[in-house]
Design an enzyme around this catalytic site. Structure first.
Site, PDB file in Angstrom:
ATOM      1  N   TYR A  27      -8.528  -1.397   6.034  1.00 50.33           N
ATOM      2  CA  TYR A  27      -9.643  -1.169   5.115  1.00 50.33           C
ATOM      3  C   TYR A  27      -9.833   0.341   5.057  1.00 50.33           C
ATOM      4  O   TYR A  27     -10.136   0.970   6.067  1.00 50.33           O
ATOM      5  CB  TYR A  27     -10.907  -1.852   5.654  1.00 50.33           C
ATOM      6  CG  TYR A  27     -12.121  -1.688   4.752  1.00 50.33           C
ATOM      7  CD1 TYR A  27     -12.541  -2.734   3.938  1.00 50.33           C
ATOM      8  CD2 TYR A  27     -12.843  -0.493   4.713  1.00 50.33           C
ATOM      9  CE1 TYR A  27     -13.651  -2.588   3.099  1.00 50.33           C
ATOM     10  CE2 TYR A  27     -13.943  -0.340   3.875  1.00 50.33           C
ATOM     11  CZ  TYR A  27     -14.342  -1.395   3.076  1.00 50.33           C
ATOM     12  OH  TYR A  27     -15.432  -1.253   2.250  1.00 50.33           O
ATOM     13  N   THR A  28      -9.617   0.939   3.889  1.00 49.39           N
ATOM     14  CA  THR A  28      -9.605   2.409   3.799  1.00 49.39           C
ATOM     15  C   THR A  28     -10.649   2.987   2.838  1.00 49.39           C
ATOM     16  O   THR A  28     -10.647   4.186   2.586  1.00 49.39           O
ATOM     17  CB  THR A  28      -8.208   2.903   3.359  1.00 49.39           C
ATOM     18  OG1 THR A  28      -7.873   2.285   2.111  1.00 49.39           O
ATOM     19  CG2 THR A  28      -7.144   2.566   4.393  1.00 49.39           C
ATOM     20  N   GLY A  41       0.818  -1.210   0.000  1.00 49.80           N
ATOM     21  CA  GLY A  41       0.000   0.000   0.000  1.00 49.80           C
ATOM     22  C   GLY A  41       0.849   1.255   0.000  1.00 49.80           C
ATOM     23  O   GLY A  41       2.091   1.185   0.038  1.00 49.80           O
ATOM     24  N   TYR A  99     -16.136   3.869   8.643  1.00 45.80           N
ATOM     25  CA  TYR A  99     -14.677   3.767   8.594  1.00 45.80           C
ATOM     26  C   TYR A  99     -14.064   4.294   9.892  1.00 45.80           C
ATOM     27  O   TYR A  99     -13.235   3.622  10.528  1.00 45.80           O
ATOM     28  CB  TYR A  99     -14.134   4.543   7.382  1.00 45.80           C
ATOM     29  CG  TYR A  99     -12.636   4.751   7.418  1.00 45.80           C
ATOM     30  CD1 TYR A  99     -11.764   3.683   7.238  1.00 45.80           C
ATOM     31  CD2 TYR A  99     -12.093   6.011   7.648  1.00 45.80           C
ATOM     32  CE1 TYR A  99     -10.386   3.860   7.288  1.00 45.80           C
ATOM     33  CE2 TYR A  99     -10.721   6.201   7.693  1.00 45.80           C
ATOM     34  CZ  TYR A  99      -9.871   5.122   7.517  1.00 45.80           C
ATOM     35  OH  TYR A  99      -8.508   5.312   7.582  1.00 45.80           O
TER      36      TYR A  99
END
Length: 278
Positions: free
Chosen positions: A60-61, A11, A124
């Site tokens: 998890y973005t 990432g 989120y």
């Protein structure tokens, strides 16, 4: 030589940190190579490597998608993180984890301190806050760094989009204020943490210093890259997830504890532009 295990190494943040820590004994795993939601995999890797540090860049973005994928967001950002913290403690590793400005509701008018009341307004943010709480409750050796508006010369991010989009006119939201933060500066700081670890564990804020809106940031990128795009401010875009209007975080505690001067937004952008062009 310290052994460092990095998750989510493919990432934007993982790539920057792995490049910065090249002189250490690194064990880097992409999310495909090490699925942090699989406790057995995680335990086996950490047991075999016995790292001094675990740097968790897996997350998890997808902020908007999280609204309809709540279970997945919590599985990665909270449940897996809890297990990682337990395993890190078991093998006496220091866990370095990243959280977000989205743990706050954005109603403040001055920068948020680390111990201020959290109140996420989207899934989120709630999943990342749950991860923070899981780590702190386990009480192993841990650092949680809240970062914001992350970008880099590599990966998929706002900077790259402004730089590379074919569109000549961009409508950019002007109602959210935060601190665009270079992944390169986060990586440089993490190296400093590992080299001069004060063992003062807990939650810290780390963002480039200063504040601006997304619109102002887009204009700064446009100018620094010598682009001639028309950039127009808009009040808001309809998105699945709400965004905090103001999410600037106070980093004085971080600078004091780590004896480290965090670069300004301008300096951070200057270096990202330089790397992007080279």
């Amino acid at each position: 030589m310290k052994k460092i295990l990095i998750t989510g190494a493919n990432g934007m943040l993982g790539t920057a940190i792995a490049a910065e820590l090249i002189d250490y004994t690194l064990f880097v795993f992409s999310s495909k190579e090490l699925d942090i939601t699989c406790s057995f995999q995680l335990d086996q890797k950490i047991k075999n490597i016995q790292p001094d540090y675990i740097i968790n860049c897996a997350a998890y973005t997808a902020v908007d998608l999280a609204e309809s994928e709540q279970e997945k967001a919590f599985k990665i950002n909270a449940i897996a993180v809890q297990k990682m913290a337990q395993i890190a403690k078991q093998y006496n590793a220091t866990l370095i984890h990243f959280s977000t400005d989205y743990v706050f509701n954005g109603e403040a008018t001055v920068s948020y301190l680390t111990d201020q009341k959290t109140d996420p307004i989207n899934v989120y943010g709630a999943s990342k806050l749950a991860g923070e709480k899981a780590i702190t409750q386990i009480d192993g050796k841990h650092y949680i760094f809240r970062i914001s508006w992350l970008y880099a010369p590599h990966g998929k991010n706002f900077f790259r989009w402004v730089a590379e989009t074919d569109m000549k006119e961009l409508n950019i939201v002007d109602s959210q204020t935060g601190s665009p933060t270079s992944a390169l500066d986060v990586a440089t700081f993490i190296k400093e943490v590992i080299e001069n670890d004060p063992a003062t564990y807990g939650i810290y804020n780390f963002t480039n210093q200063g504040e601006m809106t997304w619109y102002a940031f887009a204009k700064a990128i446009n100018q620094k890259l010598g682009l001639s795009k028309m950039i127009q401010p808009v009040a808001e875009f309809k998105t699945a997830a709400k965004r905090p209007f103001y999410s600037v975080m106070n980093c004085e505690k971080t600078e004091r504890v780590f004896d480290y001067q965090i670069p300004s937004i301008e300096k951070g952008l200057h270096e990202v532009v330089r790397r992007f062009k080279s």
